[in-house]
Write an enzyme that holds these catalytic residues in place. Structure first.
Site, PDB file in Angstrom:
ATOM      1  N   ASP A 144       0.815  -1.220   0.000  1.00  0.00           N
ATOM      2  CA  ASP A 144       0.000   0.000   0.000  1.00  0.00           C
ATOM      3  C   ASP A 144       0.848   1.269   0.000  1.00  0.00           C
ATOM      4  OD1 ASP A 144       0.794   0.193   2.635  1.00  0.00           O
ATOM      5  OD2 ASP A 144      -1.091  -0.593   3.429  1.00  0.00           O
ATOM      6  N   THR A 145       2.159   1.095   0.179  1.00  0.00           N
ATOM      7  CA  THR A 145       3.053   2.259   0.142  1.00  0.00           C
ATOM      8  C   THR A 145       4.271   1.930  -0.722  1.00  0.00           C
ATOM      9  OG1 THR A 145       2.366   2.942   2.352  1.00  0.00           O
ATOM     10  CG2 THR A 145       4.446   3.848   1.535  1.00  0.00           C
TER      11      THR A 145
END
Lengths: 310, 310
Positions: free
Chosen positions: B24-25
């Site tokens: 997600d990052t």
């Protein structure tokens, strides 16, 4: 524990005369020994005159690569001391000799890229080598890979060695072009004038040749062949040039880790440390694996002259 | 032999989507990944837009200390990409954070001597520190110990740290004064922005921050605390600033020895090597003790966008 002999401090007329009688050739470091920057140390000239009157030989060995041997004779002359160019060995000259005699580069054909001052280029020119870089004023302009005159038409194909030393006019342009030559690993040799990380001046300690050579070495991922003290290349050159008997030679200097190491590892007959530079009596006497000890030491060179006059 | 998993090359839509779904990052190195110098790589913007549309976070992590984060937002803007200052971490910013949070220097009182460009000083100023040195034009004048305005009245007593990084305007004057501060070993800390010995530009490799920091370290006889990739100081700062779950983070970069090492040693969930910078497929797959391997690799970042569009 090796059989260490306690260094002898020269404080009496007898010891001073004994010291002078033991050797017929004296190798001198210059700054910190003969002078401090632009100030001649007391009785240096008289000491050198004493050697001459006794028929002894004096040779001057400096890791300063910024001046040529000819420039050095002028520095001596400014103090009223007459010295021949042949008596002087700088680390720039030693590097040029290394290029000629060890690397066997051909004068008039092979070229050398210089990161450093005129003391290197002048010695190379005298041997017939074209020296590129150095104090070329175009290296003082901001660096741009697209417009650098040293890169736009490609590197000079005749460059076979880089000599790097102390450069008070260091620029990124110089560092960048020097690196491009050193990336030709199979073709271009890497020579460093001397490893000294710093040098003393006017009560301060400033970055020395070694700090610049190590920067270049780090970016290039290569190790240089160092030519100045305490490297034996320099000593071997001097011994062979004058056909010296090493047992009758004494190295005189102000640094344990370069000058004294140079004399001890070179198996010279003796060493004299003077405390007019960066070392102390405590360090001279200290038994340590980190440095050698001198055979003799004195507060300053002129002391020996003064003692012989008593 | 550790249980090495063969790196996966992203060449199909399925693998591309799997890659995107895992994290997600995304932490991006910039030069060699997003752009090459002033040229944006194909489909970089579209890739970043895809991340935004999927609700993913993008953080930009560069070892370039010459520009501040604000300057970096302008560079992104020049490519039509909107990025907030908070999304950017430079090694200059990481060094300033180190000075503030680890060394605990007091803003408004303690000062920092900078050997490097405005990307360091600007970040320090933003935190309330006075930065000395850096691009001060007096450091572009020839150095003379007797007249240097940085030495004649003594060193600034409030300087408590030196930050050193890449400086295209390197001069002997800067090196000499920087060394004087570092000789105050008990008082002045020594911070290096990043250890990179070189960086690629326009088909060449030029001297990097590490080559300058190592020169200063050699003359000072001291080791710096390095702040940029692959040092964990930088990663810890980022993780704590965004309260990240490391297992859901992926480091994207073009260098095995900095970017990929940063991701692997930092125990991030994944790593992606792009071959648009200095590495090759052979090196990506090579099992060697000299470098880590990435979890994924791709010819270029834009490939992943292109595959998802098939």
């Amino acid at each position: 524990m090796t059989g260490t002999v306690t260094p002898i401090k020269i404080t009496t007329k007898e010891v001073a005369n004994d010291f002078l009688n033991r050797y017929d050739t004296f190798l001198f470091d210059c700054d910190g020994v003969l002078w401090l920057g632009n100030i001649l140390l007391p009785h240096t000239k008289e000491f050198l005159d004493t050697l001459t009157s006794l028929g002894k030989k004096a040779i001057f060995v400096t890791n300063n690569s910024t001046k040529s041997r000819l420039s050095y004779t002028k520095k001596f002359a400014s103090f009223g001391i007459t010295v021949k160019e042949e008596q002087i060995f700088t680390s720039g000259y030693a590097s040029a000799i290394y290029v000629r005699d060890f690397l066997k580069l051909q004068p008039g054909k092979d070229k050398v890229w210089v990161f450093g001052e005129s003391g290197i280029s002048e010695e190379l020119n005298k041997m017939g080598y074209e020296a590129l870089g150095g104090d070329d004023p175009r290296l003082q302009t901001p660096f741009d890979a697209s417009t650098s005159p040293f890169l736009v038409n490609g590197l000079d194909e005749d460059v076979r060695a880089v000599i790097a030393g102390l450069d008070h006019d260091i620029t990124y342009h110089k560092l960048a072009v020097t690196l491009q030559y050193l990336q030709q690993e199979d073709k271009v040799h890497f020579v460093g004038t001397n490893v000294d990380s710093t040098f003393p001046q006017k009560g301060h300690t400033f970055p020395g040749a070694g700090s610049m050579v190590e920067s270049i070495a780090f970016s290039a991922g290569r190790r240089p062949a160092y030519c100045g003290k305490p490297n034996m290349n320099m000593l071997n050159t001097i011994v062979s040039a004058f056909n010296l008997d090493k047992s009758k030679c004494c190295m005189v200097g102000d640094r344990l880790n370069t000058d004294m190491k140079f004399g001890v590892e070179g198996k010279l007959g003796g060493t004299l440390l003077v405390l007019s530079g960066i070392e102390t009596e405590e360090r001279a006497l200290e038994v340590s694996e980190e440095h050698v000890n001198p055979k003799f030491f004195a507060e300053k060179l002129g002391d020996i002259y003064e003692l012989t006059q008593q």
